[in-house]
Enzyme design. Structure first.
Site, PDB file in Angstrom:
ATOM      1  CG  ASP A   1       6.914   2.865   2.936  1.00  0.00           C
ATOM      2  OD1 ASP A   1       6.415   2.351   3.952  1.00  0.00           O
ATOM      3  OD2 ASP A   1       6.670   4.030   2.566  1.00  0.00           O
TER       4      ASP A   1
ATOM      5  CG  ASN B   1      -5.764   3.587   4.677  1.00  0.00           C
ATOM      6  OD1 ASN B   1      -6.470   2.713   4.209  1.00  0.00           O
ATOM      7  ND2 ASN B   1      -4.899   3.361   5.640  1.00  0.00           N
TER       8      ASN B   1
ATOM      9  CG  ASP C   1       2.612   2.217   3.806  1.00  0.00           C
ATOM     10  OD1 ASP C   1       3.299   2.119   4.834  1.00  0.00           O
ATOM     11  OD2 ASP C   1       2.621   3.216   3.072  1.00  0.00           O
TER      12      ASP C   1
ATOM     13  CG  ASP D   1      -7.593  -3.541   5.099  1.00  0.00           C
ATOM     14  OD1 ASP D   1      -6.513  -2.991   5.416  1.00  0.00           O
ATOM     15  OD2 ASP D   1      -8.488  -3.807   5.927  1.00  0.00           O
TER      16      ASP D   1
ATOM     17  CG  HIS E   1      -8.856   1.792   7.993  1.00  0.00           C
ATOM     18  ND1 HIS E   1      -7.513   2.093   7.953  1.00  0.00           N
ATOM     19  CD2 HIS E   1      -9.401   2.608   8.927  1.00  0.00           C
ATOM     20  CE1 HIS E   1      -7.248   3.041   8.824  1.00  0.00           C
ATOM     21  NE2 HIS E   1      -8.379   3.383   9.421  1.00  0.00           N
TER      22      HIS E   1
END
Length: 144
Positions: free
Chosen positions: A3, A11, A46, A20, A16
């Site tokens: 994680d 973000n 994530d 990404d 986004h």
């Protein structure tokens, strides 16, 4: 379970599209840390899952092999990420559960890995924790 620590900051700062881009870089780095027989998959958000195959039959040796790969992954993930022409940190926390004779299906294994990962975050992020039965009632259950 892997994680990303503080992914929300990336973000929030880059939207986004920046998030990404970071996730793509994470996937590439994780793939570079495992063997050909292993699998790396994005689990959602994530979170990533790494499935290590063909570990030694001896449980202590298998634990050491898993730790070596997890440490390699953490080292790789802790290096800054290029986003929008700048370097940005984004570490990770790793939780490990070992598939054994008492594991009947993948669901309990994923739950154990998830508990281990939260124990890692609780220990200060950027850590590796192996599942133990005490986690079922430990600090990981305090997450909300």
């Amino acid at each position: 379970f892997v994680d990303l620590d503080d992914f929300k900051n990336i973000n929030d700062r880059f939207g986004h599209q920046g998030g990404d881009l970071l996730l793509q870089q994470v996937a590439g780095r994780l793939s570079g840390c495992v063997r050909q027989t292993d699998t790396v998959a994005r689990f959602g958000g994530d979170e990533f899952v790494i499935m290590l195959e063909e570990l030694d039959i001896d449980s202590e040796t298998a634990l050491r092999e898993a730790r070596v790969i997890a440490e390699k992954a953490l080292d790789s993930l802790n290096a800054p990420y290029p986003i929008a022409g700048q370097s940005h940190p984004c570490g990770a926390s790793i939780g490990i559960a070992m598939f054994g004779e008492s594991t009947e299906s993948v669901e309990p294994l994923l739950k154990q890995a998830d508990l281990s990962m939260y124990a890692s975050k609780h220990a200060g992020k950027g850590q590796i924790r192996f599942y133990d039965h005490g986690m079922e009632i430990g600090p990981a259950d305090e997450r909300a």
